[in-house]
Scaffold this motif. Structure first.
Motif, PDB file in Angstrom:
ATOM      1  N   ASP A  22       0.839  -1.198   0.000  1.00  0.00           N
ATOM      2  CA  ASP A  22       0.000   0.000   0.000  1.00  0.00           C
ATOM      3  C   ASP A  22       0.876   1.251   0.000  1.00  0.00           C
ATOM      4  OD1 ASP A  22      -2.355  -1.539   0.074  1.00  0.00           O
ATOM      5  OD2 ASP A  22      -2.234  -1.704   2.233  1.00  0.00           O
ATOM      6  N   ILE A  23       1.830   1.270  -0.936  1.00  0.00           N
ATOM      7  CA  ILE A  23       2.783   2.363  -1.010  1.00  0.00           C
ATOM      8  C   ILE A  23       3.377   2.392  -2.427  1.00  0.00           C
ATOM      9  CG2 ILE A  23       4.855   1.073  -0.305  1.00  0.00           C
ATOM     10  CD1 ILE A  23       5.418   3.466   1.644  1.00  0.00           C
ATOM     11  N   TRP A  24       3.864   3.578  -2.824  1.00  0.00           N
ATOM     12  CA  TRP A  24       4.457   3.746  -4.149  1.00  0.00           C
ATOM     13  C   TRP A  24       5.918   3.295  -4.156  1.00  0.00           C
ATOM     14  CZ3 TRP A  24       1.445   4.844  -8.165  1.00  0.00           C
ATOM     15  CH2 TRP A  24       0.272   5.582  -7.977  1.00  0.00           C
ATOM     16  N   TYR A  25       6.309   2.547  -5.189  1.00  0.00           N
ATOM     17  CA  TYR A  25       7.690   2.159  -5.397  1.00  0.00           C
ATOM     18  C   TYR A  25       8.189   2.742  -6.719  1.00  0.00           C
ATOM     19  CZ  TYR A  25       7.730  -1.200  -1.549  1.00  0.00           C
ATOM     20  OH  TYR A  25       7.703  -1.773  -0.310  1.00  0.00           O
ATOM     21  N   PHE A  26       9.384   3.304  -6.691  1.00  0.00           N
ATOM     22  CA  PHE A  26      10.004   3.792  -7.923  1.00  0.00           C
ATOM     23  C   PHE A  26      10.283   2.610  -8.847  1.00  0.00           C
ATOM     24  CE2 PHE A  26      13.951   4.314 -10.320  1.00  0.00           C
ATOM     25  CZ  PHE A  26      13.599   5.388 -11.140  1.00  0.00           C
ATOM     26  N   ALA A  27       9.971   2.786 -10.145  1.00  0.00           N
ATOM     27  CA  ALA A  27      10.160   1.692 -11.098  1.00  0.00           C
ATOM     28  C   ALA A  27      11.067   2.050 -12.266  1.00  0.00           C
ATOM     29  CB  ALA A  27       8.805   1.225 -11.636  1.00  0.00           C
ATOM     30  N   ALA A  28      10.947   3.283 -12.793  1.00  0.00           N
ATOM     31  CA  ALA A  28      11.698   3.631 -14.000  1.00  0.00           C
ATOM     32  C   ALA A  28      11.647   5.131 -14.214  1.00  0.00           C
ATOM     33  CB  ALA A  28      11.117   2.904 -15.214  1.00  0.00           C
ATOM     34  N   LEU A  29      12.398   5.597 -15.199  1.00  0.00           N
ATOM     35  CA  LEU A  29      12.303   6.973 -15.646  1.00  0.00           C
ATOM     36  C   LEU A  29      11.243   7.068 -16.744  1.00  0.00           C
ATOM     37  CD1 LEU A  29      16.078   7.956 -15.965  1.00  0.00           C
ATOM     38  CD2 LEU A  29      14.523   8.489 -14.083  1.00  0.00           C
ATOM     39  N   THR A  30      10.527   8.175 -16.772  1.00  0.00           N
ATOM     40  CA  THR A  30       9.522   8.386 -17.807  1.00  0.00           C
ATOM     41  C   THR A  30      10.123   8.226 -19.196  1.00  0.00           C
ATOM     42  OG1 THR A  30       8.121   9.832 -16.455  1.00  0.00           O
ATOM     43  CG2 THR A  30       8.030  10.134 -18.832  1.00  0.00           C
ATOM     44  N   SER A  31      11.329   8.746 -19.386  1.00  0.00           N
ATOM     45  CA  SER A  31      11.972   8.718 -20.699  1.00  0.00           C
ATOM     46  C   SER A  31      12.296   7.310 -21.174  1.00  0.00           C
ATOM     47  CB  SER A  31      13.254   9.556 -20.665  1.00  0.00           C
ATOM     48  OG  SER A  31      14.149   9.050 -19.682  1.00  0.00           O
ATOM     49  N   GLU A  32      12.327   6.338 -20.260  1.00  0.00           N
ATOM     50  CA  GLU A  32      12.675   4.968 -20.631  1.00  0.00           C
ATOM     51  C   GLU A  32      11.490   4.184 -21.174  1.00  0.00           C
ATOM     52  OE1 GLU A  32      16.258   4.136 -17.423  1.00  0.00           O
ATOM     53  OE2 GLU A  32      14.178   3.891 -16.769  1.00  0.00           O
ATOM     54  N   LEU A  33      10.283   4.681 -20.974  1.00  0.00           N
ATOM     55  CA  LEU A  33       9.079   3.959 -21.397  1.00  0.00           C
ATOM     56  C   LEU A  33       8.565   4.582 -22.689  1.00  0.00           C
ATOM     57  CD1 LEU A  33       7.394   3.465 -17.914  1.00  0.00           C
ATOM     58  CD2 LEU A  33       8.895   1.907 -19.167  1.00  0.00           C
ATOM     59  N   LYS A  34       9.025   4.048 -23.802  1.00  0.00           N
ATOM     60  CA  LYS A  34       8.678   4.581 -25.107  1.00  0.00           C
ATOM     61  C   LYS A  34       7.323   4.039 -25.575  1.00  0.00           C
ATOM     62  CE  LYS A  34      12.804   6.435 -25.285  1.00  0.00           C
ATOM     63  NZ  LYS A  34      12.997   7.886 -25.054  1.00  0.00           N
ATOM     64  N   PRO A  35       6.563   4.819 -26.334  1.00  0.00           N
ATOM     65  CA  PRO A  35       5.289   4.334 -26.876  1.00  0.00           C
ATOM     66  C   PRO A  35       5.483   3.069 -27.710  1.00  0.00           C
ATOM     67  CG  PRO A  35       5.448   6.710 -27.130  1.00  0.00           C
ATOM     68  CD  PRO A  35       6.794   6.244 -26.655  1.00  0.00           C
ATOM     69  N   GLY A  36       4.597   2.099 -27.487  1.00  0.00           N
ATOM     70  CA  GLY A  36       4.643   0.854 -28.242  1.00  0.00           C
ATOM     71  C   GLY A  36       5.625  -0.168 -27.725  1.00  0.00           C
ATOM     72  N   ARG A  37       6.266   0.102 -26.564  1.00  0.00           N
ATOM     73  CA  ARG A  37       7.236  -0.837 -26.013  1.00  0.00           C
ATOM     74  C   ARG A  37       6.749  -1.415 -24.693  1.00  0.00           C
ATOM     75  NH1 ARG A  37      13.225   1.275 -25.764  1.00  0.00           N
ATOM     76  NH2 ARG A  37      13.384  -0.817 -24.869  1.00  0.00           N
ATOM     77  N   LEU A  38       7.142  -2.670 -24.432  1.00  0.00           N
ATOM     78  CA  LEU A  38       6.807  -3.364 -23.196  1.00  0.00           C
ATOM     79  C   LEU A  38       8.103  -3.697 -22.468  1.00  0.00           C
ATOM     80  CD1 LEU A  38       4.267  -5.894 -24.769  1.00  0.00           C
ATOM     81  CD2 LEU A  38       3.700  -3.749 -23.618  1.00  0.00           C
ATOM     82  N   ARG A  54       0.710   3.183 -27.828  1.00  0.00           N
ATOM     83  CA  ARG A  54       1.093   4.105 -28.901  1.00  0.00           C
ATOM     84  C   ARG A  54       0.430   5.460 -28.714  1.00  0.00           C
ATOM     85  NH1 ARG A  54       0.146  -0.842 -31.547  1.00  0.00           N
ATOM     86  NH2 ARG A  54       2.063  -1.810 -32.334  1.00  0.00           N
ATOM     87  N   ALA A  55      -0.698   5.467 -28.004  1.00  0.00           N
ATOM     88  CA  ALA A  55      -1.386   6.722 -27.716  1.00  0.00           C
ATOM     89  C   ALA A  55      -0.751   7.471 -26.544  1.00  0.00           C
ATOM     90  CB  ALA A  55      -2.867   6.459 -27.425  1.00  0.00           C
ATOM     91  N   GLY A  56       0.252   6.850 -25.890  1.00  0.00           N
ATOM     92  CA  GLY A  56       0.972   7.515 -24.812  1.00  0.00           C
ATOM     93  C   GLY A  56       0.513   7.165 -23.413  1.00  0.00           C
ATOM     94  N   ARG A  57      -0.460   6.261 -23.282  1.00  0.00           N
ATOM     95  CA  ARG A  57      -0.980   5.921 -21.952  1.00  0.00           C
ATOM     96  C   ARG A  57      -0.070   4.895 -21.282  1.00  0.00           C
ATOM     97  NH1 ARG A  57      -4.277   2.007 -19.575  1.00  0.00           N
ATOM     98  NH2 ARG A  57      -5.490   2.776 -17.796  1.00  0.00           N
ATOM     99  N   LEU A  58       0.297   5.171 -20.044  1.00  0.00           N
ATOM    100  CA  LEU A  58       1.143   4.281 -19.268  1.00  0.00           C
ATOM    101  C   LEU A  58       0.279   3.302 -18.488  1.00  0.00           C
ATOM    102  CD1 LEU A  58       4.168   3.867 -18.486  1.00  0.00           C
ATOM    103  CD2 LEU A  58       3.723   5.324 -16.507  1.00  0.00           C
TER     104      LEU A  58
END
Length: 363
Positions: A22-38, A54-58
């Motif tokens: 029940d708490i937030w954990y850091f996972a990645a940088l925004t810049s590392e999550l490109k559209p269309g990638r898993l 591809r629409a930009g939704r995380l």
């Protein structure tokens, strides 16, 4: 192990065991999550797929297909006739929406009635803040976050100027108390440009509670910390810790700022990912960036080497001694963890156990 014991182990337990939920954990940088990638991550021993449509939704899903357990992150994006984007499993093509609901099972024939939408993989709340991606690891898979992700002072000058990562072969508890320990510096981090064992002297610092943690209140840096001299002027620094594993130093020199943020993310019971980030709008940070980056990298690897040495003793599960005042922050961390777990278990607000005080030690 009974379910009650399992939950207790995951939400705190004794030092060196379990994780906070029940708490937030850091996972990645925004810049590392490109559209269309898993991308595949592991947090608290759970496989987590992070993706951006591809629409930009995380979004974030449990990275296991419920059919035959293949990782969904090894699959690809598909566009449904409705226009919705789904994730296709690489094994048999089962497709899942970004909310975790199954959208299609290609092997079904026309007369095989099956409500595929009742099949789901867990969806994790995910949020972007200040260029950072956080995942909410809830004890209840269906629960929504109780609070927004953390916000840090001093995120200035554009993207982080320093990004460094390392994996510690240690439970997150040992990684946290190792990084917040004020007395190990002269022994583990001996560099001519920082300080030496011969420069030790008595220190007294004021501490006070902060949101889900505590802070060493803003003060002038120690005279035997040479690296601050490159900033010029009269630097003031404040060092803050916040659950579950966020530690940052915010330095101000007039209107200029420097932020050094360390994010500790438990991968599993014996592995912790350390991400070191730095921002600044100070001219010295731009001019000396290669040297500052090299220094930060050296520090992190020295801590990693000490963790490996410590593991030689920890494998025998010895009792650990905590002294005043040098280990008070480690004690606070353990108290904060226990209180966080208790407040969630009892359904009540978190009550910070840290009291304002002055701690004294020699380093």
């Amino acid at each position: 192990m009974p379910d009650g014991e399992t939950k207790a182990a995951r939400t705190g337990g004794r030092f060196g065991q379990g994780f906070l939920t029940d708490i937030w954990y850091f996972a990645a940088l925004t810049s590392e999550l490109k559209p269309g990638r898993l991308t595949r991550h592991e947090i608290l021993g759970e496989p987590v797929l992070l993706g951006r449509s591809r629409a930009g939704r995380l979004f974030a899903l449990r990275d296991i297909c419920p059919h035959r357990a293949a990782p969904l992150s090894a699959g690809r994006f598909r566009t449904e006739p409705s226009g919705a984007e789904t994730v296709e499993c690489p094994y048999h093509g089962w497709r899942f929406g970004q909310d975790g609901a199954c959208a299609a099972i290609p092997s079904l024939v026309a007369d095989q009635a099956m409500d595929v939408s009742r099949i789901r993989v867990r969806s994790y709340p995910v949020a972007e803040s200040q260029g950072l991606v956080f995942v909410w690891m809830g004890a209840d898979p269906g629960a929504e976050p109780a609070e927004p992700p953390p916000v840090f002072p001093g995120v200035v000058g554009g993207p982080p100027k320093i990004v460094d990562r390392m994996t510690f072969d240690a439970h997150v508890d040992h990684a946290v108390v190792g990084l917040m320990d004020p007395a190990h510096g002269p022994y583990v981090h001996q560099q001519w440009w920082w300080r030496s064992a011969g420069s030790q002297h008595e220190k007294a610092k004021r501490f006070e509670p902060r949101e889900a943690g505590f802070a060493m209140v803003r003060h002038e840096p120690s005279k035997n910390s040479r690296a601050y001299a490159v900033l010029g002027g009269q630097p003031l620094t404040e060092i803050t810790f916040r659950l579950p594993g966020l530690r940052w130093e915010h330095i101000s020199v007039g209107r200029r700022q420097v932020l050094s943020l360390t994010c500790l993310t438990p991968v599993n019971a014996t592995t912790t990912k350390i991400t070191q980030l730095g921002w600044s709008d100070h001219p010295a940070f731009l001019l000396l960036r290669p040297f500052i980056r090299a220094g930060a990298r050296t520090f992190l690897r020295q801590d990693g080497e000490m963790v490996n040495l410590q593991n030689q003793g920890l494998k025998y599960d010895p009792p650990l001694m905590w002294i005043e005042d040098a280990d008070r922050q480690a004690k606070w961390y353990q108290q904060l963890k226990r209180e966080w777990a208790a407040s969630r278990r009892e359904g009540r607000p978190f009550r910070n156990p840290v009291e304002p005080t002055v701690l004294r030690w020699r380093s």
